[in-house]
Design a protein around this motif. Structure first.
Motif, short mmCIF file in Angstrom:
data_model
loop_
_atom_site.label_atom_id
_atom_site.label_comp_id
_atom_site.label_asym_id
_atom_site.label_seq_id
_atom_site.Cartn_x
_atom_site.Cartn_y
_atom_site.Cartn_z
N THR A 109 0.84 -1.20 0.00
CA THR A 109 0.00 0.00 0.00
C THR A 109 0.87 1.25 0.00
OG1 THR A 109 -0.12 -0.03 2.42
CG2 THR A 109 -1.90 -1.14 1.22
N GLY A 110 0.25 2.38 -0.32
CA GLY A 110 0.93 3.67 -0.23
C GLY A 110 1.97 3.90 -1.30
N ILE A 111 1.78 3.31 -2.49
CA ILE A 111 2.75 3.50 -3.57
C ILE A 111 2.68 4.93 -4.08
CG2 ILE A 111 3.35 2.81 -5.92
CD1 ILE A 111 2.24 0.03 -5.26
N GLU A 112 3.81 5.62 -4.04
CA GLU A 112 3.92 6.99 -4.55
C GLU A 112 4.43 6.90 -5.98
OE1 GLU A 112 6.56 8.82 -1.80
OE2 GLU A 112 5.25 8.51 -0.08
N ARG A 113 3.56 7.12 -6.93
CA ARG A 113 3.92 6.92 -8.33
C ARG A 113 4.75 8.06 -8.91
NH1 ARG A 113 1.29 2.66 -10.50
NH2 ARG A 113 2.02 3.37 -12.54
N GLY A 114 4.64 9.26 -8.33
CA GLY A 114 5.38 10.39 -8.87
C GLY A 114 5.08 10.58 -10.34
N ASP A 115 6.13 10.74 -11.15
CA ASP A 115 5.92 10.91 -12.59
C ASP A 115 6.36 9.67 -13.37
OD1 ASP A 115 8.64 11.14 -12.36
OD2 ASP A 115 8.81 13.06 -13.38
N LEU A 116 6.31 8.52 -12.71
CA LEU A 116 6.65 7.27 -13.39
C LEU A 116 5.58 6.92 -14.42
CD1 LEU A 116 7.78 5.14 -10.31
CD2 LEU A 116 9.26 6.05 -12.12
N PHE A 117 6.00 6.37 -15.54
CA PHE A 117 5.06 5.92 -16.55
C PHE A 117 4.51 4.54 -16.21
CE2 PHE A 117 7.98 8.77 -18.89
CZ PHE A 117 7.06 9.71 -19.33
N HIS A 118 5.37 3.66 -15.67
CA HIS A 118 4.97 2.29 -15.41
C HIS A 118 5.65 1.75 -14.15
CE1 HIS A 118 3.32 2.01 -19.51
NE2 HIS A 118 4.45 2.58 -19.92
N ILE A 119 4.94 0.87 -13.44
CA ILE A 119 5.50 0.10 -12.34
C ILE A 119 5.13 -1.36 -12.59
CG2 ILE A 119 5.35 -0.43 -9.87
CD1 ILE A 119 4.76 2.53 -9.37
N ALA A 120 6.08 -2.27 -12.43
CA ALA A 120 5.81 -3.70 -12.64
C ALA A 120 6.33 -4.51 -11.47
CB ALA A 120 6.45 -4.18 -13.93
N TRP A 121 5.61 -5.59 -11.16
CA TRP A 121 6.02 -6.55 -10.13
C TRP A 121 6.27 -7.88 -10.81
CZ3 TRP A 121 4.18 -11.17 -8.02
CH2 TRP A 121 4.75 -11.54 -6.79
N LEU A 122 7.49 -8.42 -10.66
CA LEU A 122 7.89 -9.65 -11.33
C LEU A 122 8.15 -10.76 -10.32
CD1 LEU A 122 8.28 -7.52 -13.57
CD2 LEU A 122 10.31 -8.78 -14.30
N VAL A 123 7.85 -11.99 -10.71
CA VAL A 123 7.96 -13.15 -9.83
C VAL A 123 9.30 -13.86 -10.04
CG1 VAL A 123 6.90 -15.32 -9.12
CG2 VAL A 123 5.47 -13.45 -9.97
N CYS A 124 9.94 -14.27 -8.92
CA CYS A 124 11.16 -15.09 -8.97
C CYS A 124 12.21 -14.48 -9.90
CB CYS A 124 10.84 -16.51 -9.40
SG CYS A 124 9.92 -17.45 -8.15
N ASP A 125 12.69 -13.30 -9.53
CA ASP A 125 13.59 -12.56 -10.41
C ASP A 125 15.03 -12.49 -9.89
OD1 ASP A 125 13.97 -10.75 -12.74
OD2 ASP A 125 14.32 -9.23 -11.20
N ASP A 126 15.28 -12.91 -8.66
CA ASP A 126 16.61 -12.73 -8.06
C ASP A 126 17.51 -13.92 -8.37
OD1 ASP A 126 18.83 -12.20 -6.55
OD2 ASP A 126 17.76 -11.90 -4.66
#
Length: 265
Positions: A109-126
């Protein structure tokens, strides 16, 4: 990254990323072209007329009319970047258990998007943390890593299904093989499914992940459940299965790893 032993399981949560967070200023729209740059403007020169002066504009020659961020880059000019966790000033609350009925819920919660065009959440990336399940010690063989099952997954419905195979060490020293399954769902705060997509379709280059979801609001939830399949072909949450099995290490040799990464542009 965090880790902790839970009822006979070591659960490693790997959430990572990297990019300078966009400032809170809103997008700027390019003014129509037509004014020739003049040396008399000095430090205030803005050759592409996007509202960001040349001295700080990281994307010169932005097409006229394009919306730009505080760096002077349009969506087409910006690139996806990995974010360090926790990004965007968000609050992250984990509840439940990955290997028990009901699974594990992560609420962001509480995501501050600012002037970002896109935000993505990816699974098992590390790539530094195995993303899988083992009931006979560490996740140390490729078969124990989670592999996407595209047939069982429902990308539009916000569901990814991963499978693997592992073994369980029993008290009689036998190590029977088991099928494993990880089900991940993603929804907004009204429990409406968000859409998963494969990474190339999202126009991204990820470290390891094959699938992710674009986050369009300021909050979302992820629910994950890891299970194993017994001889009757029934699926059981892996901790419940392990604790009920006759093992020589009571509650101590089941391991899982699962995590997500944030990217933005």
């Amino acid at each position: 990254m965090g880790s902790g032993r839970i009822l006979g399981s070591t659960i490693t949560i790997a959430i990572a990323a990297s990019c300078a967070k966009a400032q809170e200023a809103g997008p700027v729209v390019d003014a129509p072209p037509g004014v020739t740059p003049d040396a008399s403007c000095g430090a205030l020169c803005d050759d592409d007329k996007d509202g960001v002066v040349d001295g700080t504009d990281q994307c010169p020659k932005t097409p006229s009319g394009a919306i730009v961020n505080h760096l002077g880059c349009s969506d087409a000019q910006a690139t996806w970047k990995l974010e360090p966790f926790p990004p965007f000033g968000l609050t992250w609350v984990p509840t439940g258990n990955l290997g028990m009925a009901g699974g594990l819920t992560w609420t962001y919660t509480g995501i501050e998007r600012g002037d970002l065009f896109h935000i993505a959440w990816l699974v098992c990336d590390d790539p530094t943390t195995p993303c899988g399940l083992s009931l006979d010690g560490a996740i140390d063989v490729p078969a124990e890593n989670w592999t996407i099952n595209t047939t069982a997954s429902d990308l539009v419905g916000g569901k990814l299904v991963f499978t693997n195979t592992t073994r369980i060490l029993l008290a009689d020293t036998t190590t029977p093989s088991l099928n494993g399954r990880l089900t991940v769902t993603i929804v907004d705060m009204s429990d409406t499914a968000l859409h998963f997509a494969d990474v190339p379709t999202m126009g991204m280059t990820a470290r390891l992940s094959t699938h992710g979801a674009e986050i369009t609001a300021t909050a979302f939830k992820v629910v994950a459940l890891a299970e194993v399949q017994d001889s009757t072909l029934a699926w059981t949450p892996y901790i419940d299965y392990y604790n009920a099995a006759p093992t020589p290490v009571a509650g101590g040799d089941a391991h899982t790893s699962f995590g997500g990464s944030f990217y933005s542009k």
